[in-house]
Structures are given as C-alpha cells and as structure tokens.
Design an enzyme around this catalytic site. Structure first.
Site, PDB file in Angstrom:
ATOM      1  N   ARG A  86     -14.792  -6.191  -0.811  1.00 13.97           N
ATOM      2  CA  ARG A  86     -14.176  -5.822   0.490  1.00 13.97           C
ATOM      3  C   ARG A  86     -13.533  -4.437   0.371  1.00 13.97           C
ATOM      4  O   ARG A  86     -12.777  -4.151  -0.544  1.00 13.97           O
ATOM      5  CB  ARG A  86     -13.122  -6.867   0.869  1.00 13.97           C
ATOM      6  N   VAL A  87     -13.850  -3.576   1.309  1.00 13.16           N
ATOM      7  CA  VAL A  87     -13.221  -2.259   1.351  1.00 13.16           C
ATOM      8  C   VAL A  87     -12.385  -2.185   2.619  1.00 13.16           C
ATOM      9  O   VAL A  87     -12.850  -2.552   3.694  1.00 13.16           O
ATOM     10  CB  VAL A  87     -14.282  -1.137   1.329  1.00 13.16           C
ATOM     11  N   GLY A  88     -11.154  -1.726   2.472  1.00 13.47           N
ATOM     12  CA  GLY A  88     -10.254  -1.647   3.618  1.00 13.47           C
ATOM     13  C   GLY A  88     -10.255  -0.272   4.253  1.00 13.47           C
ATOM     14  O   GLY A  88     -11.194   0.523   4.100  1.00 13.47           O
ATOM     15  N   ASP A  89      -9.186  -0.009   4.961  1.00 11.75           N
ATOM     16  CA  ASP A  89      -9.056   1.262   5.679  1.00 11.75           C
ATOM     17  C   ASP A  89      -8.661   2.420   4.766  1.00 11.75           C
ATOM     18  O   ASP A  89      -8.986   3.579   5.039  1.00 11.75           O
ATOM     19  CB  ASP A  89      -7.972   1.115   6.753  1.00 11.75           C
TER      20      ASP A  89
ATOM     21  N   THR B 237       0.871  -1.188   0.000  1.00 12.90           N
ATOM     22  CA  THR B 237       0.000   0.000   0.000  1.00 12.90           C
ATOM     23  C   THR B 237       0.898   1.223   0.000  1.00 12.90           C
ATOM     24  O   THR B 237       1.981   1.189   0.575  1.00 12.90           O
ATOM     25  CB  THR B 237      -0.857  -0.017   1.286  1.00 12.90           C
TER      26      THR B 237
ATOM     27  N   THR C  37      -0.814   2.268   6.901  1.00 13.84           N
ATOM     28  CA  THR C  37      -0.741   1.016   6.164  1.00 13.84           C
ATOM     29  C   THR C  37      -0.821  -0.136   7.169  1.00 13.84           C
ATOM     30  O   THR C  37      -0.542   0.059   8.353  1.00 13.84           O
ATOM     31  CB  THR C  37       0.558   0.921   5.348  1.00 13.84           C
ATOM     32  N   GLY C  38      -1.190  -1.319   6.687  1.00 18.59           N
ATOM     33  CA  GLY C  38      -1.253  -2.477   7.578  1.00 18.59           C
ATOM     34  C   GLY C  38      -2.575  -3.209   7.447  1.00 18.59           C
ATOM     35  O   GLY C  38      -3.272  -3.058   6.430  1.00 18.59           O
ATOM     36  N   HIS C  39      -2.924  -3.964   8.451  1.00 14.06           N
ATOM     37  CA  HIS C  39      -4.134  -4.784   8.416  1.00 14.06           C
ATOM     38  C   HIS C  39      -5.373  -3.894   8.473  1.00 14.06           C
ATOM     39  O   HIS C  39      -5.701  -3.309   9.515  1.00 14.06           O
ATOM     40  CB  HIS C  39      -4.112  -5.771   9.590  1.00 14.06           C
ATOM     41  N   GLY C  40      -6.069  -3.778   7.331  1.00 13.89           N
ATOM     42  CA  GLY C  40      -7.152  -2.812   7.187  1.00 13.89           C
ATOM     43  C   GLY C  40      -8.248  -2.940   8.218  1.00 13.89           C
ATOM     44  O   GLY C  40      -8.740  -1.941   8.746  1.00 13.89           O
TER      45      GLY C  40
HETATM   46  C1  LIG Z   1       0.234  -3.421   3.778  1.00 14.98           C
HETATM   47  O1  LIG Z   1      -1.089  -3.704   3.367  1.00 14.98           O
HETATM   48  C2  LIG Z   1      -1.998  -2.732   3.478  1.00 14.98           C
HETATM   49  O2  LIG Z   1      -1.683  -1.627   3.873  1.00 14.98           O
HETATM   50  C3  LIG Z   1      -3.396  -3.107   3.118  1.00 14.98           C
HETATM   51  C4  LIG Z   1      -4.455  -2.070   3.364  1.00 14.98           C
HETATM   52  N1  LIG Z   1      -4.289  -1.356   4.608  1.00 14.98           N
HETATM   53  C5  LIG Z   1      -5.815  -2.729   3.374  1.00 14.98           C
HETATM   54  O3  LIG Z   1      -6.115  -3.406   4.331  1.00 14.98           O
HETATM   55  O4  LIG Z   1      -6.527  -2.617   2.423  1.00 14.98           O
END
Ligand SMILES: COC(=O)C[C@H](N)C(=O)O
Length: 347
Positions: A226-229, A198, A249-252
């Site tokens: 699916r929609v993330g953060d 990301t 960034t990370g686990h949405g």
């Molecule tokens: C490193 O991965 C991500 O940042 C994915 C993003 N935050 C999502 O969940 O859509």
C-alpha cells in the site's frame, strides 16, 4: 469562509506589499527565513507523550531554522528537520514507523524544491533509516522523480546507503499497536488516533526558495505494498517559489483523492492567505470524502499556518527568532530563540 473545526496557529507576514515593490537583491536581503514542521495529524495525545512530542518537533524546527539562518537552502532545512523526526521513535517515520499487516515496515517519503519544481520520492522502502535522504538522492542523482520497493532498494545500495535490520526500527509500542489493531480492526476514517506521527516540514530560505519534505510509515495494518499520499507530489506536499510550500498528514486515501497539497496551493494562487487556503482545502476533503488531516503551509512572502481537522497535530515553527509550538486547538507556546537566549533543549 465555511465554519469548520480547524485548529491552528498562523504567522502573518508584515511585508507582502513591500516585497512585490522592490528589486530582487533587496528582496534577498529582506527575506526572513521560516520553517514549519509537523508530527502528524492525530487523536488525543497523553500528557506523558506530549512532552516527548514537544521535544521532537521543536528540536526539528530549530535544527532547520539554524540551517536557514546560516544561509543554507530551504531544501537542506526541510531534509534535516525530517531526518531528525525520522530518527525519533516517537514519530511514525523512519525509526518508529508503524507495521503493515505482515508485521513489516514499509516507508514512503518525498521532497521538492520550489525553484525548479524538481522532486524526488520513494515508496514501500524497507530497512533504511532515512527515506527522506533517499528521496533527495532520487531527485538529485537520477532522471526520475519516483522509485519504489526493489528499485528504490537497489538505488539506495548503489548510493552506499547502509541497510538497517527491520527489527531495529520496530518499537515495542508499534508491535503492540499492530496486535491491538488486528484484534479490533478500526476504520482509519473514524480513527485517525491510531495513525499518528507522519512527519513533514516546509521552509523558506534567505534567497526566497521554498521546499517541502514529508516522510511516513503509512497507516497501521496496511496491506503489503500500500502506498499512501506522502510520497505523491501534489498530495503529500508541494513547493513552488512563485506560490508557496505545503506538507500534509492524515488519511492517505482521502488526501490522494483530493490532491490536498496542490489544492492548498491552488487556493493560495487564488489570493487566499495560508490559513484560508489550508482551511478551504481541509474543509473540502472533509465534506467531499469525509477525510481528516492537517497541513503546514508557507507562502512566498513567509506568511505561514498550521491547520488540522484531526483532534491534534503536533507542530512547531521558527521565524524572526521566535519558536512557536502547539499540539491541540488553542495551544501555542512561544519561546525567544534569539542570540543569548536558551533554546528549550540542547541540540
Ligand atoms: C497521520 O497519519 C498519516 O499522515 C498517514 C499518511 N498520510 C498515510 O496515509 O500514509
């Protein structure tokens, strides 16, 4: 401050008190433009990929920095930096986005400027090279903040944005990764490694305006729709001239649960510096919902930080003609990019 395995680089401001005690014209003359970009929280990155990732994030930071030095806006700088990362197949955004369970690309992006708190976002968009440009158009050309899927596609068409066949944006690497993921079915919470790339940027311009931009293909093998953060303001990013700017960034799903970007802003409001605010928010996400990730932060004085709880997070920053770059804890390369100095590549 809790002891958490955060990793970082921080740029301290040397003029916080000075700024608060002078006229606004003087402030305008005095503000040093700053940009920080990230290429996603990730697991370990191979030596060979590290070089391509380094080129990608440093190029994006320099592009944005040159825009700021030319006196243009923080909004232009974050948009251009993110466009450059979306165009780079090394990163999970735009060209190079990961594939969902149907083997398709669905992308999310958002952008915000800190003077008016105006924001634009798109989610589940397909067949568009630069979702961040579409997010900015939502902000500037509609009365809304957020368009999704078919509505976003219709709007893109009405704005004259060309479609790109989905296959053109799919990389061999991502096709292989989806196959592997379907065979092994890992849990993102334990395996941020598979979900790299990301992208995001935060910037402060010469007029004291802050902005952020975040763009992503989301997580590999995600459900359709699916929609993330990343497109959700307050989770994927936030910008307020009176406080600071953040891109995450990370686990949405974890980031959404704790509103990570706004949580960092909250800690800045409470008087923490960018590093402390980032650590407090990441620490909370880790302890409360076991989520890993990373953030880049600039406060209103131009002090900045890049912090993460994942194994790595490629990042680069530019301020006072110094380019900083890192991927893993303790790694910081600093290059002089002042007049007459050669940047680490040509742009
Ligand atoms: C490193 O991965 C991500 O940042 C994915 C993003 N935050 C999502 O969940 O859509």
């Amino acid at each position: 401050m809790a002891d958490i395995p955060c990793s970082s680089q921080t740029g301290h401001s040397d003029h916080r008190s000075y700024i608060s005690s002078r006229s606004s014209q003087f402030i305008t003359d005095f503000i040093q433009p700053v940009i920080v970009v990230h290429g996603g929280g990730a697991g370990s990155i191979s030596k060979e990929r590290s070089e391509r990732v380094r080129l990608g994030v440093t190029k994006a930071a320099l592009l944005g920095y040159n825009i700021l030095k030319d006196g243009r806006s923080a909004l232009d700088a974050v948009e251009e930096a993110v466009v450059s990362l979306e165009d780079d197949p090394e990163f999970n955004a735009g060209n190079g986005s990961v594939l969902n369970e149907d083997g398709q690309i669905e992308m999310d992006a958002s952008i915000m400027e800190g003077k008016s708190l105006c924001t634009g976002a798109v989610s589940a968009v397909k067949s568009i090279a630069n979702p961040i440009k579409l997010a900015r158009l939502v902000m500037e050309k509609t009365n809304h903040c957020f368009l999704t899927d078919r509505g976003a596609a219709c709007f893109a068409k009405s704005m004259g944005i060309p479609t790109v066949p989905g296959e053109k944006m799919m990389t061999e690497r991502n096709i292989k990764r989806l196959k592997k993921e379907k065979a092994e079915k890992t849990n993102f919470l334990d395996d941020v490694d598979n979900n790299t790339g990301t992208v995001g940027a935060v910037a402060l311009d010469k007029n004291g305006n802050l902005a952020y931009a975040t763009s992503t293909g989301g997580i590999i093998n995600k459900m359709v729709g699916r929609v993330g953060d990343s497109p959700c303001v307050g989770s994927g990013g936030y910008a307020d001239n009176e406080i600071g700017a953040v891109s995450t960034t990370g686990h949405g799903e974890s980031i959404l649960r704790v509103n990570l970007a706004r949580l960092v802003i909250f800690h800045l409001e409470q008087g923490k510096n960018p590093q402390e605010a980032a650590d407090a928010a990441l620490c909370y996400m880790k302890s409360r919902v076991k989520g890993l990730g990373g953030v880049i932060v600039i406060d209103r004085t131009g002090e900045w930080a890049a912090r993460w709880t994942s194994v790595s997070m490629p990042w680069a920053s530019a301020k006072q003609d110094k380019l900083h770059f890192g991927i893993v804890p303790g790694m910081v390369h600093i290059t002089d990019i002042g007049k007459g100095k050669n940047p680490p590549f040509c742009i």
